[in-house]
Design a protein around this motif. Structure first.
Motif, PDB file in Angstrom:
ATOM      1  N   GLU A 158      28.809  24.805  50.817  1.00 44.78           N
ATOM      2  CA  GLU A 158      29.262  26.016  50.137  1.00 44.78           C
ATOM      3  C   GLU A 158      30.279  25.691  49.043  1.00 44.78           C
ATOM      4  O   GLU A 158      30.864  24.614  49.021  1.00 44.78           O
ATOM      5  CB  GLU A 158      29.919  26.984  51.130  1.00 44.78           C
ATOM      6  N   ILE A 159      30.474  26.680  48.180  1.00 42.97           N
ATOM      7  CA  ILE A 159      31.513  26.647  47.145  1.00 42.97           C
ATOM      8  C   ILE A 159      32.309  27.940  47.276  1.00 42.97           C
ATOM      9  O   ILE A 159      31.731  29.009  47.497  1.00 42.97           O
ATOM     10  CB  ILE A 159      30.916  26.580  45.722  1.00 42.97           C
ATOM     11  N   ALA A 160      33.623  27.853  47.119  1.00 41.43           N
ATOM     12  CA  ALA A 160      34.481  29.041  47.055  1.00 41.43           C
ATOM     13  C   ALA A 160      35.134  29.075  45.681  1.00 41.43           C
ATOM     14  O   ALA A 160      35.762  28.101  45.261  1.00 41.43           O
ATOM     15  CB  ALA A 160      35.541  29.004  48.149  1.00 41.43           C
ATOM     16  N   ILE A 161      34.953  30.170  44.981  1.00 38.06           N
ATOM     17  CA  ILE A 161      35.523  30.366  43.656  1.00 38.06           C
ATOM     18  C   ILE A 161      36.592  31.450  43.771  1.00 38.06           C
ATOM     19  O   ILE A 161      36.352  32.493  44.389  1.00 38.06           O
ATOM     20  CB  ILE A 161      34.438  30.780  42.642  1.00 38.06           C
ATOM     21  N   ILE A 162      37.757  31.211  43.165  1.00 34.45           N
ATOM     22  CA  ILE A 162      38.913  32.074  43.388  1.00 34.45           C
ATOM     23  C   ILE A 162      39.558  32.488  42.065  1.00 34.45           C
ATOM     24  O   ILE A 162      39.781  31.642  41.190  1.00 34.45           O
ATOM     25  CB  ILE A 162      39.959  31.333  44.244  1.00 34.45           C
ATOM     26  N   CYS A 163      39.878  33.770  41.952  1.00 35.26           N
ATOM     27  CA  CYS A 163      40.689  34.255  40.836  1.00 35.26           C
ATOM     28  C   CYS A 163      42.015  34.727  41.414  1.00 35.26           C
ATOM     29  O   CYS A 163      42.077  35.197  42.548  1.00 35.26           O
ATOM     30  CB  CYS A 163      39.996  35.385  40.088  1.00 35.26           C
ATOM     31  N   ALA A 164      43.082  34.599  40.631  1.00 43.43           N
ATOM     32  CA  ALA A 164      44.404  35.039  41.070  1.00 43.43           C
ATOM     33  C   ALA A 164      45.132  35.693  39.906  1.00 43.43           C
ATOM     34  O   ALA A 164      44.985  35.271  38.747  1.00 43.43           O
ATOM     35  CB  ALA A 164      45.207  33.856  41.601  1.00 43.43           C
ATOM     36  N   TYR A 165      45.909  36.720  40.234  1.00 47.61           N
ATOM     37  CA  TYR A 165      46.695  37.444  39.237  1.00 47.61           C
ATOM     38  C   TYR A 165      48.081  37.727  39.794  1.00 47.61           C
ATOM     39  O   TYR A 165      48.262  37.841  41.010  1.00 47.61           O
ATOM     40  CB  TYR A 165      46.043  38.793  38.893  1.00 47.61           C
ATOM     41  N   ALA A 166      49.052  37.890  38.896  1.00 50.24           N
ATOM     42  CA  ALA A 166      50.402  38.310  39.277  1.00 50.24           C
ATOM     43  C   ALA A 166      50.874  39.401  38.317  1.00 50.24           C
ATOM     44  O   ALA A 166      50.460  39.450  37.157  1.00 50.24           O
ATOM     45  CB  ALA A 166      51.373  37.137  39.247  1.00 50.24           C
ATOM     46  N   SER A 167      51.773  40.241  38.824  1.00 48.32           N
ATOM     47  CA  SER A 167      52.240  41.397  38.061  1.00 48.32           C
ATOM     48  C   SER A 167      53.470  41.124  37.197  1.00 48.32           C
ATOM     49  O   SER A 167      53.831  41.959  36.368  1.00 48.32           O
ATOM     50  CB  SER A 167      52.586  42.535  39.028  1.00 48.32           C
ATOM     51  N   ARG A 168      54.091  39.974  37.387  1.00 46.98           N
ATOM     52  CA  ARG A 168      55.305  39.662  36.634  1.00 46.98           C
ATOM     53  C   ARG A 168      55.635  38.191  36.848  1.00 46.98           C
ATOM     54  O   ARG A 168      54.950  37.486  37.561  1.00 46.98           O
ATOM     55  CB  ARG A 168      56.475  40.540  37.071  1.00 46.98           C
ATOM     56  N   GLY A 169      56.733  37.764  36.244  1.00 46.62           N
ATOM     57  CA  GLY A 169      57.207  36.399  36.437  1.00 46.62           C
ATOM     58  C   GLY A 169      57.953  36.246  37.756  1.00 46.62           C
ATOM     59  O   GLY A 169      58.116  37.202  38.513  1.00 46.62           O
ATOM     60  N   ARG A 170      58.413  35.020  37.999  1.00 43.20           N
ATOM     61  CA  ARG A 170      59.150  34.719  39.235  1.00 43.20           C
ATOM     62  C   ARG A 170      60.424  35.551  39.333  1.00 43.20           C
ATOM     63  O   ARG A 170      61.095  35.775  38.330  1.00 43.20           O
ATOM     64  CB  ARG A 170      59.556  33.238  39.269  1.00 43.20           C
ATOM     65  N   PRO A 171      60.782  35.947  40.539  1.00 39.00           N
ATOM     66  CA  PRO A 171      62.081  36.601  40.714  1.00 39.00           C
ATOM     67  C   PRO A 171      63.211  35.616  40.371  1.00 39.00           C
ATOM     68  O   PRO A 171      63.091  34.418  40.626  1.00 39.00           O
ATOM     69  CB  PRO A 171      62.118  36.935  42.209  1.00 39.00           C
ATOM     70  N   ASN A 172      64.259  36.130  39.794  1.00 40.50           N
ATOM     71  CA  ASN A 172      65.475  35.352  39.517  1.00 40.50           C
ATOM     72  C   ASN A 172      65.254  34.159  38.581  1.00 40.50           C
ATOM     73  O   ASN A 172      66.021  33.199  38.626  1.00 40.50           O
ATOM     74  CB  ASN A 172      66.116  34.868  40.835  1.00 40.50           C
ATOM     75  N   HIS A 173      64.229  34.180  37.751  1.00 39.35           N
ATOM     76  CA  HIS A 173      64.000  33.050  36.841  1.00 39.35           C
ATOM     77  C   HIS A 173      65.182  32.920  35.893  1.00 39.35           C
ATOM     78  O   HIS A 173      65.750  33.898  35.427  1.00 39.35           O
ATOM     79  CB  HIS A 173      62.685  33.202  36.075  1.00 39.35           C
ATOM     80  N   ARG A 174      65.570  31.678  35.652  1.00 39.65           N
ATOM     81  CA  ARG A 174      66.731  31.441  34.784  1.00 39.65           C
ATOM     82  C   ARG A 174      66.746  30.027  34.233  1.00 39.65           C
ATOM     83  O   ARG A 174      67.798  29.394  34.135  1.00 39.65           O
ATOM     84  CB  ARG A 174      68.024  31.746  35.532  1.00 39.65           C
ATOM     85  N   VAL A 175      65.565  29.532  33.850  1.00 39.74           N
ATOM     86  CA  VAL A 175      65.487  28.169  33.310  1.00 39.74           C
ATOM     87  C   VAL A 175      65.158  28.150  31.823  1.00 39.74           C
ATOM     88  O   VAL A 175      64.754  27.127  31.287  1.00 39.74           O
ATOM     89  CB  VAL A 175      64.481  27.297  34.102  1.00 39.74           C
ATOM     90  N   GLY A 176      65.344  29.270  31.161  1.00 40.52           N
ATOM     91  CA  GLY A 176      65.156  29.306  29.712  1.00 40.52           C
ATOM     92  C   GLY A 176      63.703  29.333  29.285  1.00 40.52           C
ATOM     93  O   GLY A 176      62.820  29.672  30.054  1.00 40.52           O
ATOM     94  N   GLY A 177      63.500  28.954  28.038  1.00 44.78           N
ATOM     95  CA  GLY A 177      62.158  28.976  27.469  1.00 44.78           C
ATOM     96  C   GLY A 177      61.859  30.296  26.795  1.00 44.78           C
ATOM     97  O   GLY A 177      62.708  31.195  26.722  1.00 44.78           O
ATOM     98  N   LEU A 178      60.662  30.430  26.321  1.00 40.80           N
ATOM     99  CA  LEU A 178      60.199  31.637  25.647  1.00 40.80           C
ATOM    100  C   LEU A 178      60.229  32.817  26.618  1.00 40.80           C
ATOM    101  O   LEU A 178      59.681  32.727  27.714  1.00 40.80           O
ATOM    102  CB  LEU A 178      58.770  31.420  25.132  1.00 40.80           C
ATOM    103  N   ALA A 179      60.866  33.906  26.236  1.00 42.65           N
ATOM    104  CA  ALA A 179      60.912  35.105  27.073  1.00 42.65           C
ATOM    105  C   ALA A 179      59.634  35.914  26.863  1.00 42.65           C
ATOM    106  O   ALA A 179      59.039  35.903  25.779  1.00 42.65           O
ATOM    107  CB  ALA A 179      62.127  35.950  26.718  1.00 42.65           C
ATOM    108  N   ALA A 180      59.212  36.619  27.906  1.00 42.98           N
ATOM    109  CA  ALA A 180      57.983  37.406  27.837  1.00 42.98           C
ATOM    110  C   ALA A 180      58.026  38.426  26.702  1.00 42.98           C
ATOM    111  O   ALA A 180      57.001  38.672  26.057  1.00 42.98           O
ATOM    112  CB  ALA A 180      57.726  38.098  29.171  1.00 42.98           C
TER     113      ALA A 180
END
Length: 190
Positions: A158-180
């Protein structure tokens, strides 16, 4: 190719490190388990797997977006598990641009490359599915993932194919970079 099983996963975080997460972080994943027509033999042309990924993707992506409820996907990722009698390449063939375009469509669009991971496994293995912002890969706050385990799947053939989604970024993110809120969304990077 017929979907034999469909498995869904829902993860909602409302508190992290003692701090409220508002809005909550919702992560979902949906897997489709299918028979591997190429298990146990080498086949040069894996085009039938790529072609089948479009309809399979439509079904699981629609289910995943519905599972998010009122939340909208802003991050995504994809993965594939292939049973012991198959090749890793069989899962990879199902996660090409054909499947990616279906994921983007279900998410309401997306410019960024979709992170992915594939591996050959025994039934019941876990997989970490990487997530990144759907419009700009360099948004560090959205580098995340979801870990799932498929009980009794994939079987050796068999093969299992998976899609995943998230509604926002990580909680408490604070490592800089491009902001959403700074995304230009032109090239899928920034």
């Amino acid at each position: 190719m017929q979907i034999k099983r469909m498995l869904g996963f829902y993860d909602e975080t409302a508190v992290d490190a003692g701090r409220a997460v508002a809005p909550p972080l919702v992560k979902v994943a949906v897997a489709a388990v299918i028979d591997n027509p190429f298990a146990g033999r080498y086949v040069q042309d894996l085009g039938p797997l790529t072609a089948a990924s479009e309809e399979i993707g439509r079904q699981i992506c629609a289910r995943a977006v519905a599972l998010m409820g009122p939340h909208q996907p802003v991050s995504y990722g994809k993965a594939g598990l292939v049973g012991a009698n198959g090749e890793q390449e069989h899962a990879v063939a199902m996660l090409t641009t054909v499947f990616g375009n279906v994921m983007r469509e279900a998410a309401g669009g997306g410019k960024a490359w979709i992170s992915s991971f594939t591996k050959r496994v025994a039934s019941g293995a876990t997989i970490d599915i990487p997530l990144a912002h759907k419009d700009a890969l360099y948004v560090r706050s959205h580098y995340d993932g979801i870990t799932i385990m498929l009980p009794d799947a994939p079987g050796p053939d068999e093969i299992a194919i998976i899609c995943a989604y998230a509604s926002r970024g990580r909680p408490n993110h604070r490592v800089g970079g491009l902001a959403a809120n700074e995304i230009k969304g032109v090239d899928g990077l920034v």
